[in-house]
Design a protein around this motif. Sequence first.
Motif, PDB file in Angstrom:
ATOM      1  N   MET A 137      12.363  13.214 -12.307  1.00 28.64           N
ATOM      2  CA  MET A 137      13.274  14.312 -12.592  1.00 28.64           C
ATOM      3  C   MET A 137      14.700  13.987 -12.118  1.00 28.64           C
ATOM      4  N   THR A 138      14.814  13.187 -11.047  1.00 25.27           N
ATOM      5  CA  THR A 138      16.144  12.829 -10.538  1.00 25.27           C
ATOM      6  C   THR A 138      16.791  11.714 -11.343  1.00 25.27           C
ATOM      7  N   GLY A 139      16.064  11.189 -12.327  1.00 29.02           N
ATOM      8  CA  GLY A 139      16.617  10.136 -13.170  1.00 29.02           C
ATOM      9  C   GLY A 139      16.149   8.741 -12.816  1.00 29.02           C
ATOM     10  N   MET A 140      15.254   8.618 -11.860  1.00 28.81           N
ATOM     11  CA  MET A 140      14.740   7.300 -11.494  1.00 28.81           C
ATOM     12  C   MET A 140      13.776   6.824 -12.570  1.00 28.81           C
ATOM     13  N   PRO A 141      13.888   5.565 -13.007  1.00 32.54           N
ATOM     14  CA  PRO A 141      12.964   5.059 -14.037  1.00 32.54           C
ATOM     15  C   PRO A 141      11.527   5.000 -13.519  1.00 32.54           C
ATOM     16  N   GLU A 142      10.601   5.416 -14.344  1.00 32.81           N
ATOM     17  CA  GLU A 142       9.187   5.404 -13.958  1.00 32.81           C
ATOM     18  C   GLU A 142       8.713   4.000 -13.594  1.00 32.81           C
ATOM     19  N   SER A 143       9.324   2.986 -14.193  1.00 26.31           N
ATOM     20  CA  SER A 143       8.918   1.606 -13.920  1.00 26.31           C
ATOM     21  C   SER A 143       9.238   1.177 -12.487  1.00 26.31           C
ATOM     22  N   ASP A 144      10.113   1.902 -11.799  1.00 28.55           N
ATOM     23  CA  ASP A 144      10.467   1.571 -10.417  1.00 28.55           C
ATOM     24  C   ASP A 144       9.692   2.402  -9.400  1.00 28.55           C
ATOM     25  N   ILE A 145       8.729   3.186  -9.884  1.00 27.45           N
ATOM     26  CA  ILE A 145       7.922   4.039  -9.005  1.00 27.45           C
ATOM     27  C   ILE A 145       6.478   3.575  -9.063  1.00 27.45           C
ATOM     28  N   LEU A 146       5.942   3.198  -7.930  1.00 24.11           N
ATOM     29  CA  LEU A 146       4.545   2.788  -7.817  1.00 24.11           C
ATOM     30  C   LEU A 146       3.815   3.876  -7.039  1.00 24.11           C
ATOM     31  N   ILE A 147       2.568   4.145  -7.405  1.00 23.09           N
ATOM     32  CA  ILE A 147       1.826   5.159  -6.655  1.00 23.09           C
ATOM     33  C   ILE A 147       0.442   4.662  -6.270  1.00 23.09           C
ATOM     34  N   GLU A 148       0.024   5.088  -5.086  1.00 23.46           N
ATOM     35  CA  GLU A 148      -1.345   4.945  -4.597  1.00 23.46           C
ATOM     36  C   GLU A 148      -1.766   6.377  -4.339  1.00 23.46           C
ATOM     37  N   ASP A 149      -2.731   6.889  -5.100  1.00 22.74           N
ATOM     38  CA  ASP A 149      -3.033   8.318  -5.027  1.00 22.74           C
ATOM     39  C   ASP A 149      -4.470   8.639  -4.618  1.00 22.74           C
ATOM     40  N   GLN A 150      -5.090   7.741  -3.855  1.00 24.35           N
ATOM     41  CA  GLN A 150      -6.474   7.981  -3.440  1.00 24.35           C
ATOM     42  C   GLN A 150      -6.610   8.306  -1.953  1.00 24.35           C
ATOM     43  N   SER A 151      -5.630   7.965  -1.142  1.00 27.34           N
ATOM     44  CA  SER A 151      -5.757   8.139   0.309  1.00 27.34           C
ATOM     45  C   SER A 151      -5.752   9.610   0.707  1.00 27.34           C
ATOM     46  N   LYS A 152      -6.497   9.901   1.776  1.00 22.17           N
ATOM     47  CA  LYS A 152      -6.617  11.275   2.267  1.00 22.17           C
ATOM     48  C   LYS A 152      -6.027  11.436   3.667  1.00 22.17           C
ATOM     49  N   ASN A 153      -5.646  10.325   4.308  1.00 27.03           N
ATOM     50  CA  ASN A 153      -5.069  10.393   5.650  1.00 27.03           C
ATOM     51  C   ASN A 153      -4.202   9.153   5.875  1.00 27.03           C
ATOM     52  N   THR A 154      -3.543   9.082   7.017  1.00 29.99           N
ATOM     53  CA  THR A 154      -2.603   7.999   7.285  1.00 29.99           C
ATOM     54  C   THR A 154      -3.305   6.645   7.371  1.00 29.99           C
ATOM     55  N   ALA A 155      -4.496   6.613   7.945  1.00 32.52           N
ATOM     56  CA  ALA A 155      -5.232   5.344   8.029  1.00 32.52           C
ATOM     57  C   ALA A 155      -5.527   4.816   6.622  1.00 32.52           C
ATOM     58  N   GLN A 156      -5.938   5.705   5.726  1.00 28.03           N
ATOM     59  CA  GLN A 156      -6.185   5.282   4.347  1.00 28.03           C
ATOM     60  C   GLN A 156      -4.886   4.922   3.637  1.00 28.03           C
ATOM     61  N   ASN A 157      -3.768   5.600   3.962  1.00 29.22           N
ATOM     62  CA  ASN A 157      -2.472   5.198   3.402  1.00 29.22           C
ATOM     63  C   ASN A 157      -2.239   3.719   3.674  1.00 29.22           C
ATOM     64  N   ALA A 158      -2.427   3.311   4.915  1.00 31.52           N
ATOM     65  CA  ALA A 158      -2.189   1.916   5.301  1.00 31.52           C
ATOM     66  C   ALA A 158      -3.186   0.978   4.611  1.00 31.52           C
ATOM     67  N   GLN A 159      -4.455   1.332   4.633  1.00 34.97           N
ATOM     68  CA  GLN A 159      -5.498   0.487   4.037  1.00 34.97           C
ATOM     69  C   GLN A 159      -5.299   0.337   2.534  1.00 34.97           C
ATOM     70  N   PHE A 160      -5.107   1.440   1.839  1.00 42.07           N
ATOM     71  CA  PHE A 160      -4.984   1.388   0.382  1.00 42.07           C
ATOM     72  C   PHE A 160      -3.664   0.754  -0.059  1.00 42.07           C
ATOM     73  N   THR A 161      -2.617   0.919   0.754  1.00 39.52           N
ATOM     74  CA  THR A 161      -1.344   0.260   0.439  1.00 39.52           C
ATOM     75  C   THR A 161      -1.495  -1.245   0.580  1.00 39.52           C
ATOM     76  N   ARG A 162      -2.180  -1.687   1.638  1.00 34.67           N
ATOM     77  CA  ARG A 162      -2.454  -3.121   1.805  1.00 34.67           C
ATOM     78  C   ARG A 162      -3.246  -3.650   0.609  1.00 34.67           C
ATOM     79  N   ASP A 163      -4.287  -2.919   0.227  1.00 32.62           N
ATOM     80  CA  ASP A 163      -5.101  -3.337  -0.911  1.00 32.62           C
ATOM     81  C   ASP A 163      -4.285  -3.345  -2.201  1.00 32.62           C
TER      82      ASP A 163
END
Length: 141
Positions: free
Chosen positions: A100-126
């Motif tokens: 919505m702010t005008g950032m291209p979708e190609s420059d946005i990566l998402i990891e949308d499975q984590s449920k807590n900070t530990a999983q944020n780190a684990q899934f981001t590493r993966d």
Amino acid sequence: MLFFTNPFLSNLALLAWEPEFKSFDGIENHEIGIVLTGVTNLNKTATDRTFFNKGADRITHALQLYRMGKIKKILITGGQGLNPVNPQSEAELLQRFLIMTGMPESDILIEDQSKNTAQNAQFTRDFFRKKTESPPIRNLC
């Protein structure tokens, strides 16, 4: 009990653990900035807006670093939490906000499975292991 229930005193204690702010000018350029979620109100559901809670500066600062050319892409990491009410993940909500702010979708990566900070780190590493040769991850702010 009195200490931890007094917001003034507990905030002073918490501030002792806060790192010093770094000037954006002093931050080196990086390929990817990582945004941890936990900044939206998933109890409110609307398809045309994102409701923010405390910590919204995580995404706004990442956007600012992107606009300044300090980072080339933003990885948003965060799912629906432990008690999902909203059918969208936080990463999806913040991706929609950045688009919505005008950032291209190609420059946005998402990891949308984590449920807590530990999983944020684990899934981001993966995520990095699958997508790249695991670039160094450093704390920018």
